[in-house]
Scaffold this active site. Structure first.
Site, PDB file in Angstrom:
ATOM      1  N   GLU A   1       8.978  -7.302 -10.052  1.00 10.20           N
ATOM      2  CA  GLU A   1       7.758  -8.039  -9.743  1.00 10.20           C
ATOM      3  C   GLU A   1       8.032  -9.546  -9.752  1.00 10.20           C
ATOM      4  O   GLU A   1       8.766 -10.065 -10.595  1.00 10.20           O
ATOM      5  CB  GLU A   1       6.680  -7.743 -10.777  1.00 10.20           C
ATOM      6  CG  GLU A   1       6.393  -6.259 -11.009  1.00 10.20           C
ATOM      7  CD  GLU A   1       5.587  -5.641  -9.890  1.00 10.20           C
ATOM      8  OE1 GLU A   1       4.350  -5.639  -9.956  1.00 10.20           O
ATOM      9  OE2 GLU A   1       6.219  -5.134  -8.944  1.00 10.20           O
TER      10      GLU A   1
ATOM     11  N   HIS B   1       9.069  -3.439  -6.638  1.00  9.50           N
ATOM     12  CA  HIS B   1       8.438  -3.139  -7.928  1.00  9.50           C
ATOM     13  C   HIS B   1       9.459  -2.575  -8.914  1.00  9.50           C
ATOM     14  O   HIS B   1       9.104  -1.799  -9.805  1.00  9.50           O
ATOM     15  CB  HIS B   1       7.300  -2.123  -7.794  1.00  9.50           C
ATOM     16  CG  HIS B   1       6.172  -2.531  -6.913  1.00  9.50           C
ATOM     17  ND1 HIS B   1       5.151  -3.343  -7.328  1.00  9.50           N
ATOM     18  CD2 HIS B   1       5.903  -2.207  -5.613  1.00  9.50           C
ATOM     19  CE1 HIS B   1       4.291  -3.515  -6.319  1.00  9.50           C
ATOM     20  NE2 HIS B   1       4.732  -2.845  -5.281  1.00  9.50           N
TER      21      HIS B   1
ATOM     22  N   GLY C   1       0.851  -1.183   0.000  1.00  5.74           N
ATOM     23  CA  GLY C   1       0.000   0.000   0.000  1.00  5.74           C
ATOM     24  C   GLY C   1       0.882   1.225   0.000  1.00  5.74           C
ATOM     25  O   GLY C   1       1.888   1.275  -0.717  1.00  5.74           O
TER      26      GLY C   1
ATOM     27  N   SER D   1       5.870  -5.233  -0.959  1.00 15.07           N
ATOM     28  CA  SER D   1       5.795  -3.831  -1.375  1.00 15.07           C
ATOM     29  C   SER D   1       6.106  -2.909  -0.199  1.00 15.07           C
ATOM     30  O   SER D   1       7.230  -2.884   0.280  1.00 15.07           O
ATOM     31  CB  SER D   1       4.424  -3.548  -2.000  1.00 15.07           C
ATOM     32  OG  SER D   1       4.389  -2.284  -2.620  1.00 15.07           O
ATOM     33  N   ALA D   2       5.132  -2.172   0.313  1.00 13.55           N
ATOM     34  CA  ALA D   2       5.375  -1.299   1.465  1.00 13.55           C
ATOM     35  C   ALA D   2       5.890  -2.091   2.658  1.00 13.55           C
ATOM     36  O   ALA D   2       6.714  -1.606   3.438  1.00 13.55           O
ATOM     37  CB  ALA D   2       4.092  -0.557   1.842  1.00 13.55           C
TER      38      ALA D   2
END
Length: 245
Positions: A198, A163, A93, A126-127
């Site tokens: 990814e 990413h 997020g 991710s985050a």
């Protein structure tokens, strides 16, 4: 320590979040015998925290793992909940919102103690991977809040760019991802940045660092004054754990 740092949540062909790293997740959960998993959903902005918890529970159900996922946002005592958790999951997020919330709730210390001292398994994407770094300065996210905080969990001694995308867009004259990372290195000359694309992830088990990929994409290591270097799954990248920011 037993830490999985995923670049992202899904890749093409996946129906479940984190599915591309399913073998690693199954192995980690079975090895640690974790049952009570706490999901930290504070990075989620465009959907509800409860929905994210449900999605992650679906993943563990799909993998055949007998685990219960609960959302930290539902806890009346988040610090105690982290202290009692068998495993810690951190959703992707917005990294800025996530990191500030962890600081505001006094969770940085308890999470570090759980993961680094007590060996509680950690899975972030991710985050959730960005906050594993010493700081969140190499996130791709916009600082959408005021009073943003940079220092984070410092589970690994290097910066990560999840990413990571090695590409130039026709007709776009802004900086590429590589150029943004090179800007970081010009200001922070002694802090290497690991770009993980990814469908890839890093695993830290008892201090040993390894790189894994579901799609053969390599890791790209950026260091000041040097040409970037690519590393594939199975290559020795342990030297990154010996780096001091």
């Amino acid at each position: 320590m037993d830490i999985l740092l995923l670049s992202n949540g899904k890749i093409a062909g996946n129906n479940h979040v984190m599915e591309f790293a399913s073998e690693a997740i199954i192995e980690q959960i079975q090895r640690t015998k974790a049952k009570n998993l706490v999901l930290i959903p504070y990075a989620v902005i465009r959907s509800s925290h409860d929905d994210r918890v449900a999605l992650v529970q679906q993943t563990f159900d799909h993998l055949g793992l007998d685990c219960k996922v609960t959302g930290l946002h539902r806890s009346e005592d988040p610090v105690k909940t982290i202290q009692e958790a068998d495993g810690i999951l951190v959703s992707g997020g917005n990294t800025w919102v996530l990191n500030k919330t962890l600081h505001d709730l006094g969770l940085i210390g308890p999470i570090r103690k759980a993961v680094l001292d007590n060996g509680v398994p950690y899975i972030g994407w991710s985050a959730g991977t960005n906050i594993g770094c010493p700081t969140i300065r190499t996130t791709n996210d916009m600082p959408i809040i005021t009073g943003a905080i940079l220092p984070s969990l410092n589970l690994v001694p290097f910066q990560i760019n999840p990413h990571y995308l090695e590409a130039s867009v026709e007709g776009h004259f802004g900086e590429t991802r590589d150029e943004r990372i090179q800007e970081f290195l010009e200001v922070n000359k002694h802090e290497p940045v690991v770009g993980i694309p990814e469908g890839t992830w890093l695993h830290i088990l008892d201090g040993k660092l390894s790189y894994h990929t579901a799609n053969e994409k390599p890791l790209k290591l950026f260091s000041h004054g040097k040409e970037p270097v690519y590393y594939g799954a199975g290559d020795d990248i342990q030297f990154l754990m010996e780096h001091s920011c």
